[in-house]
Design an enzyme around this catalytic site. Structure first.
Site, PDB file in Angstrom:
ATOM      1  N   ASP A 241      -0.095  12.520   1.626  1.00 46.42           N
ATOM      2  CA  ASP A 241      -0.852  11.275   1.431  1.00 46.42           C
ATOM      3  C   ASP A 241      -1.396  11.275   0.009  1.00 46.42           C
ATOM      4  O   ASP A 241      -1.237  12.254  -0.735  1.00 46.42           O
ATOM      5  CB  ASP A 241      -1.967  11.112   2.482  1.00 46.42           C
ATOM      6  CG  ASP A 241      -2.261   9.638   2.791  1.00 46.42           C
ATOM      7  OD1 ASP A 241      -2.630   8.900   1.850  1.00 46.42           O
ATOM      8  OD2 ASP A 241      -2.117   9.217   3.950  1.00 46.42           O
ATOM      9  N   HIS A 281       4.846  -0.837   8.073  1.00 44.75           N
ATOM     10  CA  HIS A 281       4.390  -2.213   8.357  1.00 44.75           C
ATOM     11  C   HIS A 281       3.335  -2.686   7.341  1.00 44.75           C
ATOM     12  O   HIS A 281       2.963  -3.852   7.345  1.00 44.75           O
ATOM     13  CB  HIS A 281       3.903  -2.373   9.802  1.00 44.75           C
ATOM     14  CG  HIS A 281       2.530  -1.815  10.086  1.00 44.75           C
ATOM     15  ND1 HIS A 281       1.785  -2.218  11.172  1.00 44.75           N
ATOM     16  CD2 HIS A 281       1.782  -0.875   9.440  1.00 44.75           C
ATOM     17  CE1 HIS A 281       0.628  -1.562  11.169  1.00 44.75           C
ATOM     18  NE2 HIS A 281       0.608  -0.743  10.164  1.00 44.75           N
TER      19      HIS A 281
HETATM   20  N1  SAH Z   1       0.046   7.519   9.469  1.00 44.97           N
HETATM   21  C1  SAH Z   1      -1.403   7.409   9.621  1.00 44.97           C
HETATM   22  C2  SAH Z   1      -2.058   6.453   8.606  1.00 44.97           C
HETATM   23  C3  SAH Z   1      -1.404   5.107   8.465  1.00 44.97           C
HETATM   24  S1  SAH Z   1      -2.255   4.069   7.309  1.00 44.97           S
HETATM   25  C4  SAH Z   1      -1.736   7.013  11.043  1.00 44.97           C
HETATM   26  O1  SAH Z   1      -0.892   6.541  11.759  1.00 44.97           O
HETATM   27  O2  SAH Z   1      -2.890   7.174  11.442  1.00 44.97           O
HETATM   28  C5  SAH Z   1      -1.180   4.203   5.878  1.00 44.97           C
HETATM   29  C6  SAH Z   1      -1.362   5.492   5.100  1.00 44.97           C
HETATM   30  O3  SAH Z   1      -0.454   5.467   3.996  1.00 44.97           O
HETATM   31  C7  SAH Z   1      -2.762   5.674   4.512  1.00 44.97           C
HETATM   32  O4  SAH Z   1      -3.269   6.942   4.858  1.00 44.97           O
HETATM   33  C8  SAH Z   1      -2.513   5.575   2.997  1.00 44.97           C
HETATM   34  O5  SAH Z   1      -3.411   6.362   2.222  1.00 44.97           O
HETATM   35  C9  SAH Z   1      -1.088   6.077   2.882  1.00 44.97           C
HETATM   36  N2  SAH Z   1      -0.424   5.697   1.637  1.00 44.97           N
HETATM   37  C10 SAH Z   1      -0.470   4.490   1.011  1.00 44.97           C
HETATM   38  N3  SAH Z   1       0.268   4.541  -0.112  1.00 44.97           N
HETATM   39  C11 SAH Z   1       0.784   5.796  -0.214  1.00 44.97           C
HETATM   40  C12 SAH Z   1       1.622   6.443  -1.174  1.00 44.97           C
HETATM   41  N4  SAH Z   1       2.072   5.795  -2.245  1.00 44.97           N
HETATM   42  N5  SAH Z   1       1.967   7.726  -0.948  1.00 44.97           N
HETATM   43  C13 SAH Z   1       1.520   8.398   0.155  1.00 44.97           C
HETATM   44  N6  SAH Z   1       0.718   7.824   1.095  1.00 44.97           N
HETATM   45  C14 SAH Z   1       0.350   6.539   0.902  1.00 44.97           C
END
Ligand code: SAH
Length: 378
Positions: A241, A281
């Site tokens: 992340d 999404h």
């Molecule tokens: N998979 C988790 C969180 C989903 S929310 C769950 O189901 O609970 C989307 C996540 O994508 C967030 O934690 C956000 O920080 C991460 N994210 C957004 N852009 C990103 C990037 N460029 N690289 C890695 N993670 C990213």
């Protein structure tokens, strides 16, 4: 316009009221959660009268009649059940101040009790119905009318959230610590219930068979990976992340899985399987294709039963059980996602980005309500 019968006219009018007042349902649910009403009923042995709820929540006794009206709405909408305190027979919260009624939890409200074995989903409700997001929907029509080419108010905003606040949801989480905490706690709170369902399904679908390492891309605070690592100890799980999310997760003391700070658009560490839960999404097709291509580089070629797959957990519009609230929740979720420039996809939408990213095949392995599992093979 043809004249409507009185019956049709009054039904149509009623439906208009029903739709226009829909937000009161969300607000009443949030109010009950903020007051701790589900906890109070639970702590009272799963059944409580109005006085007992008032005593258990610290609501001012002079508001008793108002709490009764709130409970009435929440009972009609299925958040709580009501029975006669004297006879136990099902009651519809009669208008006597509610004292003759015993309120109980339903399967829905059991999910927001603090002692729920899967953790309370209350933070998710607080996030979905939050004061920074909800008002931005007032600008949805203006944003839809804003011509991107011609300029003018709202034209350069990718979302109506940005039009209202001058920044995206992600920028807001960066600059507003409270909103960031709300967002992260919602993601953590939503995961155990989803994972409980998926891991039960996984046994039948063999989702993790042959997988010895997994990287949970956009895995947030690691709640999903922690659940997978606990259920399948042979799978080495790591979470990728953004740096600020990873440092917060580490500061919170999550140690069951390894955290890697990085950017999924740039590099995804190698593993048998890449998991993307609630990530795609959030993004439009072009960005999803970019992420999926990076995923493909991270997993063994060939794929199939012995690993080498991407596991997507997200909604598949039009899938799942036929009852009306499933279909309605999917479309509500889709329009809700507009505020972050996200989109819910139907099977064709998923197929399009999967094939465009160069994958050979995919399989819808489980379609359980709002969270489906798609396996994607290189
Ligand atoms: N998979 C988790 C969180 C989903 S929310 C769950 O189901 O609970 C989307 C996540 O994508 C967030 O934690 C956000 O920080 C991460 N994210 C957004 N852009 C990103 C990037 N460029 N690289 C890695 N993670 C990213």
């Amino acid at each position: 316009m043809d004249a409507m019968s009185s019956e049709d006219l009054s039904r149509a009018q009623l439906e208009l009221f029903h739709h226009s007042l829909g937000f009161v349902k969300s607000m009443a649910l949030k109010c009950a959660v903020d007051l701790g009403i589900p906890n109070a009923i639970h702590l009272h042995g799963g059944c409580a009268t109005l006085s007992e709820i008032i005593a258990g929540t610290g609501v001012c006794a002079s508001r008793k009649l108002h709490v009764h009206r709130l409970m009435n709405l929440l009972t009609v909408s299925g958040v709580f059940a009501a029975s006669s305190a004297a006879t136990g027979a099902t009651a519809n919260a009669p208008g006597n101040g509610g004292e003759a009624v015993a309120y109980q939890l339903t399967p829905m409200s059991r999910l927001v009790v603090d002692s729920n074995k899967l953790g309370s989903m209350a933070p998710l409700i607080r996030f979905l119905v939050n004061p920074l997001t909800v008002p931005t929907f007032f600008d949805m029509h203006a944003w839809l009318k804003a011509d991107e080419q011609a300029g003018g108010a709202g034209a350069s905003s990718t979302t109506f959230f940005k039009m209202a606040h001058g920044c995206s949801v992600y920028e807001m989480t960066r600059k507003n610590a409270d909103h960031n905490a709300l967002y992260n706690s919602a993601m953590v709170a939503a995961s155990p219930t989803t994972m409980e369902i998926i891991l039960r399904e996984a046994a039948g679908c063999d989702i993790f068979g042959g997988v010895s390492s997994l990287v949970d891309v956009g895995g947030g605070h690691g709640a999903v990976s922690v659940a997978i690592a606990a259920a399948f100890p042979h799978v080495k799980c790591s979470v990728l992340d953004l740096p600020r999310v990873v440092s917060q997760a580490c500061a919170d003391g999550v140690t069951a899985v390894e955290f890697i700070a990085g950017d999924m658009f740039v590099f995804i560490p190698k593993a048998d399987a890449v998991l993307l839960k609630w990530v795609l999404h959030c993004w439009g097709d072009d960005n999803c294709v970019k992420v999926l291509r990076k995923c493909k580089e991270a997993i063994p070629a060939g794929g199939g039963g012995a690993g080498g797959k991407v596991i997507i957990i997200d909604a598949v519009m039009g899938a799942g059980p036929a009852f009306a609230s499933n279909k309605e929740t999917q479309v509500l979720y889709d329009v809700h996602m507009m505020h972050i420039d996200g989109v819910e996809r139907d099977e064709r939408g998923w197929e399009k980005i999967i094939l465009e990213a160069g994958f050979r095949a995919y399989k819808l392995v489980s379609l359980v309500g709002i969270h489906s599992v798609i396996e994607v093979y290189p």
